[in-house]
Design a protein around this motif. Sequence first.
Motif, mmCIF file in Angstrom:
data_model
loop_
_atom_site.group_PDB
_atom_site.id
_atom_site.type_symbol
_atom_site.label_atom_id
_atom_site.label_comp_id
_atom_site.label_asym_id
_atom_site.label_seq_id
_atom_site.Cartn_x
_atom_site.Cartn_y
_atom_site.Cartn_z
ATOM 1 N N GLY A 181 0.813 -1.205 0.052
ATOM 2 C CA GLY A 181 0.004 0.119 0.029
ATOM 3 C C GLY A 181 0.844 1.292 0.079
ATOM 4 O O GLY A 181 1.581 1.475 0.955
ATOM 5 N N LEU A 182 0.826 2.190 -1.216
ATOM 6 C CA LEU A 182 1.670 3.338 -1.107
ATOM 7 C C LEU A 182 0.700 4.590 -1.499
ATOM 8 O O LEU A 182 0.948 5.464 -2.058
ATOM 9 C CB LEU A 182 2.669 3.039 -2.439
ATOM 10 N N HIS A 183 -0.865 4.337 -1.350
ATOM 11 C CA HIS A 183 -1.782 5.279 -1.636
ATOM 12 C C HIS A 183 -1.558 6.559 -0.852
ATOM 13 O O HIS A 183 -1.046 6.568 0.146
ATOM 14 C CB HIS A 183 -3.255 4.842 -1.204
ATOM 15 N N ASP A 184 -2.077 7.716 -1.222
ATOM 16 C CA ASP A 184 -2.208 9.015 -0.668
ATOM 17 C C ASP A 184 -0.740 9.409 -0.018
ATOM 18 O O ASP A 184 -0.568 9.520 1.200
ATOM 19 C CB ASP A 184 -3.206 8.831 0.547
ATOM 20 N N ASN A 185 0.167 9.300 -0.942
ATOM 21 C CA ASN A 185 1.386 9.768 -0.336
ATOM 22 C C ASN A 185 1.799 11.105 -1.385
ATOM 23 O O ASN A 185 0.920 11.679 -1.984
ATOM 24 C CB ASN A 185 2.510 8.819 -0.347
ATOM 25 N N LEU A 186 3.191 11.301 -1.584
ATOM 26 C CA LEU A 186 3.821 12.393 -2.436
ATOM 27 C C LEU A 186 4.354 11.822 -3.496
ATOM 28 O O LEU A 186 5.570 12.506 -4.088
ATOM 29 C CB LEU A 186 4.402 13.382 -1.627
ATOM 30 N N LEU A 187 4.169 10.617 -4.164
ATOM 31 C CA LEU A 187 5.104 10.022 -4.915
ATOM 32 C C LEU A 187 4.905 10.548 -6.472
ATOM 33 O O LEU A 187 3.664 10.677 -6.993
ATOM 34 C CB LEU A 187 4.572 8.456 -5.016
ATOM 35 N N ASN A 188 5.793 10.830 -7.141
ATOM 36 C CA ASN A 188 5.704 10.948 -8.475
ATOM 37 C C ASN A 188 6.199 9.951 -9.483
ATOM 38 O O ASN A 188 6.032 9.880 -10.722
ATOM 39 C CB ASN A 188 6.484 12.361 -8.972
ATOM 40 N N ASN A 189 6.859 8.755 -8.973
ATOM 41 C CA ASN A 189 6.926 7.602 -9.753
ATOM 42 C C ASN A 189 7.284 6.486 -8.781
ATOM 43 O O ASN A 189 7.304 6.550 -7.849
ATOM 44 C CB ASN A 189 8.553 7.960 -10.598
ATOM 45 N N ILE A 190 7.133 5.272 -9.487
ATOM 46 C CA ILE A 190 7.284 3.972 -8.949
ATOM 47 C C ILE A 190 8.211 2.933 -9.521
ATOM 48 O O ILE A 190 8.448 3.133 -10.909
ATOM 49 C CB ILE A 190 5.810 3.285 -9.045
ATOM 50 N N PRO A 191 9.316 2.719 -8.853
ATOM 51 C CA PRO A 191 10.462 1.949 -9.418
ATOM 52 C C PRO A 191 9.881 0.720 -10.011
ATOM 53 O O PRO A 191 9.016 0.010 -9.507
ATOM 54 C CB PRO A 191 11.326 1.890 -8.290
ATOM 55 N N MET A 192 10.693 0.137 -11.141
ATOM 56 C CA MET A 192 10.287 -0.949 -11.686
ATOM 57 C C MET A 192 10.560 -2.284 -10.612
ATOM 58 O O MET A 192 10.203 -3.358 -11.205
ATOM 59 C CB MET A 192 11.103 -0.970 -13.040
ATOM 60 N N SER A 193 11.533 -1.752 -10.022
ATOM 61 C CA SER A 193 11.804 -2.890 -9.193
ATOM 62 C C SER A 193 10.648 -3.472 -8.330
ATOM 63 O O SER A 193 10.705 -4.863 -8.084
ATOM 64 C CB SER A 193 12.930 -2.640 -8.081
ATOM 65 N N ILE A 194 9.591 -2.750 -8.075
ATOM 66 C CA ILE A 194 8.421 -3.239 -7.498
ATOM 67 C C ILE A 194 7.519 -3.881 -8.210
ATOM 68 O O ILE A 194 7.012 -5.176 -7.956
ATOM 69 C CB ILE A 194 7.606 -1.867 -6.990
ATOM 70 N N SER A 195 7.462 -3.850 -9.417
ATOM 71 C CA SER A 195 6.629 -4.439 -10.535
ATOM 72 C C SER A 195 7.373 -5.847 -10.707
ATOM 73 O O SER A 195 6.558 -6.810 -10.986
ATOM 74 C CB SER A 195 6.446 -3.912 -11.971
ATOM 75 N N LYS A 196 8.463 -6.094 -10.292
ATOM 76 C CA LYS A 196 9.389 -7.436 -10.594
ATOM 77 C C LYS A 196 9.242 -8.212 -9.386
ATOM 78 O O LYS A 196 9.762 -9.264 -9.439
ATOM 79 C CB LYS A 196 10.810 -7.025 -11.015
ATOM 80 N N LEU A 197 8.600 -7.895 -8.145
ATOM 81 C CA LEU A 197 8.655 -8.794 -7.210
ATOM 82 C C LEU A 197 7.863 -9.987 -7.490
ATOM 83 O O LEU A 197 6.271 -9.837 -8.171
ATOM 84 C CB LEU A 197 8.003 -7.930 -5.955
ATOM 85 N N PRO A 198 8.431 -11.150 -7.506
ATOM 86 C CA PRO A 198 7.773 -12.260 -8.036
ATOM 87 C C PRO A 198 6.521 -12.862 -7.358
ATOM 88 O O PRO A 198 5.587 -13.461 -8.179
ATOM 89 C CB PRO A 198 8.844 -13.275 -7.698
ATOM 90 N N LYS A 199 5.977 -12.414 -6.309
ATOM 91 C CA LYS A 199 4.624 -12.596 -5.790
ATOM 92 C C LYS A 199 3.628 -11.729 -5.522
ATOM 93 O O LYS A 199 2.824 -11.959 -4.680
ATOM 94 C CB LYS A 199 5.340 -13.387 -4.380
ATOM 95 N N LEU A 200 4.131 -10.420 -5.993
ATOM 96 C CA LEU A 200 3.277 -9.357 -5.797
ATOM 97 C C LEU A 200 1.907 -9.391 -6.541
ATOM 98 O O LEU A 200 1.838 -9.903 -7.726
ATOM 99 C CB LEU A 200 3.673 -8.081 -6.256
ATOM 100 N N LYS A 201 0.633 -9.376 -5.676
ATOM 101 C CA LYS A 201 -0.560 -9.411 -6.455
ATOM 102 C C LYS A 201 -1.358 -8.304 -6.351
ATOM 103 O O LYS A 201 -2.250 -8.029 -7.112
ATOM 104 C CB LYS A 201 -1.311 -10.509 -5.595
#
Length: 264
Positions: A150-170
């Motif tokens: 959960g990263l909602h409602d923060n001040l983020l302007n980008n998401i690193p691709m390393s997160i999308s590569k997490l093998p078990k992320l649903k």
Amino acid sequence: MVKGKKGPKGKKITLKVAKNCIKITFDGKKRLDLSKMGITTFPKCILRLSDVDELDLSRNLIRKIPDSISKFQNLRWLDLHSNYIDKLPESIGQMTSLLYLNVSNNRLTSNGLPVELKQLKNIRTVNLGLNHLDSVPTTLGALKELHEVGLHDNLLNNIPMSISKLPKLKKLNIKRNPFPKPDESEMFIDSIRRLENLYLVEEKDLCAACLRKCQNARDKLNRIKNMATTTPRKTIFPNLISPNSTAKDSWEDWRTFLCWWQVC
């Protein structure tokens, strides 16, 4: 704070009070529930109850979590949401049994997240929403067991691709962040969705028997789906009154189940 005035006085938690707040979960785990008690300071007395499996200190007025929290070595579930915490202790990395960590709705900044988080190798759910994060901690990319973030409602302007590569992320919640392009978050979430369609092994890596078993299972599933979408046959009971729409829907569900049962 104005000089001469004291801050809000929270409820004092004694060891006796804490013991009375221990509950047994449906799966037989011990949960220490101190939520919604107006606590302003982490109660040191609960360190004597370090054998609990779950700790809930959510919806209080706590500003600081001490390094001594690492004494909860059996802890698998830690809920600290809705407090005033602006920094997590480095010792949290020693709590390697943690499966669930909720620190949403606090005052955390990116600098308040220690690199030691990467030591939580077994953690499956992390909620960092409703904070003041302006960047995603790179440590998240090292947590290979993560299922939900959960990263909602923060001040983020980008998401690193390393997160999308997490093998078990649903599941990934990045809503309500100031991304520069409206479609950026949708593109990223789409890459997460595709993870559900990836095969864990390639056909060439399977023996003939295993490959045949997988193909048969897939064919059976396709037959069931096709049966569920076919037009229902005309009733074989012409003397009965035609059922209403609700009965028709129920019969369709039952007919699909019977077809599936016969195939299996």
